[in-house]
Scaffold this motif. Sequence first.
Motif, PDB file in Angstrom:
ATOM      1  N   LYS A  14       0.810  -1.224   0.000  1.00 58.88           N
ATOM      2  CA  LYS A  14       0.000   0.000   0.000  1.00 58.88           C
ATOM      3  C   LYS A  14       0.839   1.268   0.000  1.00 58.88           C
ATOM      4  CE  LYS A  14      -0.782  -0.405   5.010  1.00 58.88           C
ATOM      5  NZ  LYS A  14      -0.125  -1.721   5.120  1.00 58.88           N
ATOM      6  N   TYR A  15       1.975   1.223   0.654  1.00 55.87           N
ATOM      7  CA  TYR A  15       2.806   2.423   0.685  1.00 55.87           C
ATOM      8  C   TYR A  15       3.395   2.726  -0.695  1.00 55.87           C
ATOM      9  CZ  TYR A  15       2.425   1.878   5.728  1.00 55.87           C
ATOM     10  OH  TYR A  15       1.934   1.749   6.996  1.00 55.87           O
ATOM     11  N   TYR A  16       3.688   1.695  -1.470  1.00 56.20           N
ATOM     12  CA  TYR A  16       4.144   1.912  -2.837  1.00 56.20           C
ATOM     13  C   TYR A  16       3.021   2.534  -3.668  1.00 56.20           C
ATOM     14  CZ  TYR A  16       8.148  -1.073  -1.747  1.00 56.20           C
ATOM     15  OH  TYR A  16       9.293  -1.595  -1.196  1.00 56.20           O
ATOM     16  N   ALA A  20       3.221   6.230  -5.260  1.00 53.02           N
ATOM     17  CA  ALA A  20       3.132   6.398  -6.712  1.00 53.02           C
ATOM     18  C   ALA A  20       2.034   7.386  -7.083  1.00 53.02           C
ATOM     19  CB  ALA A  20       2.895   5.056  -7.388  1.00 53.02           C
ATOM     20  N   VAL A  21       0.861   7.250  -6.448  1.00 52.60           N
ATOM     21  CA  VAL A  21      -0.245   8.168  -6.748  1.00 52.60           C
ATOM     22  C   VAL A  21       0.125   9.595  -6.368  1.00 52.60           C
ATOM     23  CG1 VAL A  21      -2.613   8.764  -6.140  1.00 52.60           C
ATOM     24  CG2 VAL A  21      -2.014   6.390  -6.548  1.00 52.60           C
ATOM     25  N   VAL A  22       0.715   9.768  -5.191  1.00 58.36           N
ATOM     26  CA  VAL A  22       1.085  11.110  -4.734  1.00 58.36           C
ATOM     27  C   VAL A  22       2.127  11.736  -5.663  1.00 58.36           C
ATOM     28  CG1 VAL A  22       2.221  12.395  -2.883  1.00 58.36           C
ATOM     29  CG2 VAL A  22       0.482  10.691  -2.332  1.00 58.36           C
ATOM     30  N   LEU A  23       3.135  10.967  -6.050  1.00 64.24           N
ATOM     31  CA  LEU A  23       4.186  11.505  -6.901  1.00 64.24           C
ATOM     32  C   LEU A  23       3.654  11.883  -8.278  1.00 64.24           C
ATOM     33  CD1 LEU A  23       7.221   9.187  -6.024  1.00 64.24           C
ATOM     34  CD2 LEU A  23       6.907  11.584  -5.417  1.00 64.24           C
ATOM     35  N   GLY A 229      -0.956   6.799 -11.576  1.00 61.90           N
ATOM     36  CA  GLY A 229      -0.231   6.532 -10.338  1.00 61.90           C
ATOM     37  C   GLY A 229      -0.688   5.253  -9.671  1.00 61.90           C
ATOM     38  N   LEU A 230      -2.008   5.006  -9.705  1.00 59.85           N
ATOM     39  CA  LEU A 230      -2.531   3.775  -9.126  1.00 59.85           C
ATOM     40  C   LEU A 230      -2.008   2.557  -9.873  1.00 59.85           C
ATOM     41  CD1 LEU A 230      -4.487   2.532  -7.060  1.00 59.85           C
ATOM     42  CD2 LEU A 230      -6.285   2.733  -8.776  1.00 59.85           C
ATOM     43  N   THR A 231      -1.980   2.656 -11.200  1.00 58.16           N
ATOM     44  CA  THR A 231      -1.467   1.541 -12.005  1.00 58.16           C
ATOM     45  C   THR A 231       0.009   1.285 -11.708  1.00 58.16           C
ATOM     46  OG1 THR A 231      -3.046   2.080 -13.752  1.00 58.16           O
ATOM     47  CG2 THR A 231      -1.179   0.678 -14.347  1.00 58.16           C
ATOM     48  N   VAL A 232       0.774   2.374 -11.649  1.00 56.69           N
ATOM     49  CA  VAL A 232       2.204   2.230 -11.353  1.00 56.69           C
ATOM     50  C   VAL A 232       2.408   1.660  -9.952  1.00 56.69           C
ATOM     51  CG1 VAL A 232       4.363   3.499 -11.008  1.00 56.69           C
ATOM     52  CG2 VAL A 232       2.886   4.054 -12.941  1.00 56.69           C
ATOM     53  N   GLY A 233       1.607   2.150  -8.989  1.00 53.52           N
ATOM     54  CA  GLY A 233       1.734   1.657  -7.616  1.00 53.52           C
ATOM     55  C   GLY A 233       1.413   0.184  -7.489  1.00 53.52           C
ATOM     56  N   VAL A 234       0.346  -0.255  -8.171  1.00 52.23           N
ATOM     57  CA  VAL A 234       0.004  -1.681  -8.147  1.00 52.23           C
ATOM     58  C   VAL A 234       1.118  -2.497  -8.795  1.00 52.23           C
ATOM     59  CG1 VAL A 234      -1.610  -3.410  -9.030  1.00 52.23           C
ATOM     60  CG2 VAL A 234      -2.471  -1.283  -8.060  1.00 52.23           C
ATOM     61  N   GLY A 235       1.671  -1.960  -9.888  1.00 46.84           N
ATOM     62  CA  GLY A 235       2.796  -2.652 -10.527  1.00 46.84           C
ATOM     63  C   GLY A 235       3.986  -2.772  -9.598  1.00 46.84           C
ATOM     64  N   ALA A 237       3.799  -2.819  -6.348  1.00 49.10           N
ATOM     65  CA  ALA A 237       3.430  -3.775  -5.298  1.00 49.10           C
ATOM     66  C   ALA A 237       3.670  -5.209  -5.758  1.00 49.10           C
ATOM     67  CB  ALA A 237       1.961  -3.577  -4.900  1.00 49.10           C
ATOM     68  N   PHE A 238       3.318  -5.497  -7.011  1.00 48.78           N
ATOM     69  CA  PHE A 238       3.550  -6.848  -7.524  1.00 48.78           C
ATOM     70  C   PHE A 238       5.036  -7.096  -7.758  1.00 48.78           C
ATOM     71  CE2 PHE A 238      -0.963  -6.926  -8.137  1.00 48.78           C
ATOM     72  CZ  PHE A 238      -1.287  -8.276  -8.092  1.00 48.78           C
ATOM     73  N   ALA A 239       5.763  -6.044  -8.177  1.00 48.65           N
ATOM     74  CA  ALA A 239       7.214  -6.202  -8.326  1.00 48.65           C
ATOM     75  C   ALA A 239       7.859  -6.467  -6.973  1.00 48.65           C
ATOM     76  CB  ALA A 239       7.807  -4.934  -8.954  1.00 48.65           C
ATOM     77  N   ARG A 240       7.352  -5.779  -5.946  1.00 48.29           N
ATOM     78  CA  ARG A 240       7.862  -6.023  -4.594  1.00 48.29           C
ATOM     79  C   ARG A 240       7.610  -7.464  -4.174  1.00 48.29           C
ATOM     80  NH1 ARG A 240       5.026  -6.238   0.115  1.00 48.29           N
ATOM     81  NH2 ARG A 240       6.151  -5.814   2.060  1.00 48.29           N
ATOM     82  N   ARG A 241       6.405  -7.956  -4.512  1.00 44.67           N
ATOM     83  CA  ARG A 241       6.094  -9.334  -4.158  1.00 44.67           C
ATOM     84  C   ARG A 241       7.012 -10.299  -4.897  1.00 44.67           C
ATOM     85  NH1 ARG A 241       0.432 -12.593  -5.409  1.00 44.67           N
ATOM     86  NH2 ARG A 241       1.158 -14.599  -4.652  1.00 44.67           N
ATOM     87  N   GLY A 242       7.248 -10.013  -6.195  1.00 46.34           N
ATOM     88  CA  GLY A 242       8.098 -10.913  -6.967  1.00 46.34           C
ATOM     89  C   GLY A 242       9.548 -10.892  -6.512  1.00 46.34           C
TER      90      GLY A 242
END
Length: 553
Positions: A14-16, A20-23, A229-235, A237-242
């Motif tokens: 969530k912080y990512y 991302a959205v804020v930036l 920003g939401l799309t980038v943030g979700v991406g 988040a998944f990159a973090r998981r991977g």
Amino acid sequence: MTVREFVRTVVAGKYYVVAAVVLVVAGTLLYLGRQQTVYESTAVVHLNSADPAAGSSQSTGPVTVTTDPTIVTSEPVAAEAATLLGTSEDPTALAGSVQAIYSSSLLTVGVSARAFTPQDAVSRANAFAQAYVAYLPTVLDGQVAVLDKRRDALRSQLDAVDTQIAAAPNDPLAGAERTSIINQYQTISAQRSVLETIVTPGQVMTAATGASPLGLSSTVALALAAMLGLTVGVGLAFARRGLDIRVRSAADASGLAGSPVLAELYGVGAADREFRHSRSLPVSSRSASPYTESIRELRTSVQVAMGALSNAVVVVTAADPHAPRSFITANLAASFALSGRQTIAVSGDLRRPQLERLLPPPEDWHGAPHELRPTLVPNLSVFPIHDEEMDPADFLATDVVRMIVERLRGEAAVVVIDAPPVLAAADATILGGYANGVVLVAAAGRTDRVVLAEAADRLRVNNVPLAGIALAGVKSDRRMLYASTYDVGQQEGEDDLAIAWLDTPSGRVAANDLEEPGAGVRVSVADAPTDQVQDAGDRDAEGASGRTSPRHP
């Protein structure tokens, strides 16, 4: 991937997502703040046409002045537009903000102008449209002059052919060439005649009256920025998981270790901080919390894993030093003891012993430091294994330690041994060989995935019975919060009705009716709340030892 896994991944990162959205939104706001709005306005010029004579073989459709749209931005038109605007701006630069589009179906030329204000855009569009219309007669005259030059050239060619025919009247090529020249001359003459009928080549059909901003509005731009920003943030988040190398969930721990998760331990950090403040083990308290309920869940799972063993030895170890192994061991041993089982907690970590500090003796106890001693928890004793001469792993592998474990097994229903991390030394593997089952503690968000897998493999390679995983550091969820607060508001009324029962050789009697419990007395935990079972256990201990054991708060 299921919807639940998707949501968990996004929540974990969530912080990512927020960053991302804020930036992206902040960058968009900064861009919009620095970007000057450009406005566009359009004027429409209609080109007048003339039709050739009906039935003429030379008919080619309506005839107009030259329709080349680049004339709108030509130097003469730009100079006249600058004069109409009354500006000192370079006409060439001014023409750069104007473009024209010709419509063959409507015989119109759209003149569009751009500027940083709506007024300037309207003024430029009208000025260039008027200048273009004023310049069209000049363009028409130029077309007529071109046709006149072509006719003069054809006349000269015709004179030359006539001279040739006069010299050779029967020359067929000369006659054919003469006929072609005459046809071309007639076509050009017809075009010239039609152009001469056009009095006014064009006029402004629609003047520019308003201007519209180009590009996206601020609201739309910010909405798109938020979505990006939401799309980038979700991406991310998944990159973090991977790319994450830590154990995050029970599913991760179970899959990596190839063993079931016995319990997810909630609120371990908060419970440890509370213990440091109060010096009272959380599980020995009457009040329920997510941590105490998860410890009881771990105790139950260990009991199931051990089966129907009457005297069980459980080793608690960890995958790495990050896991709060000793704190969990102390609470697990206390939970076994509070359930009515005679329990011995063994301090098997000879390198960094912590269990003795977590389970201190009663204040009135006076005995040797390295012998079996009581604790503040009823039914729970502590035995510290100690040797200063040999290496810890070498000493733990001796028959002396094996015999100690076997002797303690005979003295208690459950023996819980605190062992060092598996990969730190061979100590845990050696002690696990004496046990009926091993609990491997991992810390969610801290234990490396590879480390957990290697620790489980290390135990299996040495034929150590791995009962399962205890995953510490898991955040409380609604289910656990509900479970830990289920009996709130009921305890006060239930305490008055609760009765602790004791099984004696002469039958079952109430604890309050038994004056001097002796041998063969067993506490029945099925019919009494934990606090009254502890009262009975305390009185039993007092009768057996002849001393008063302080009640744990």
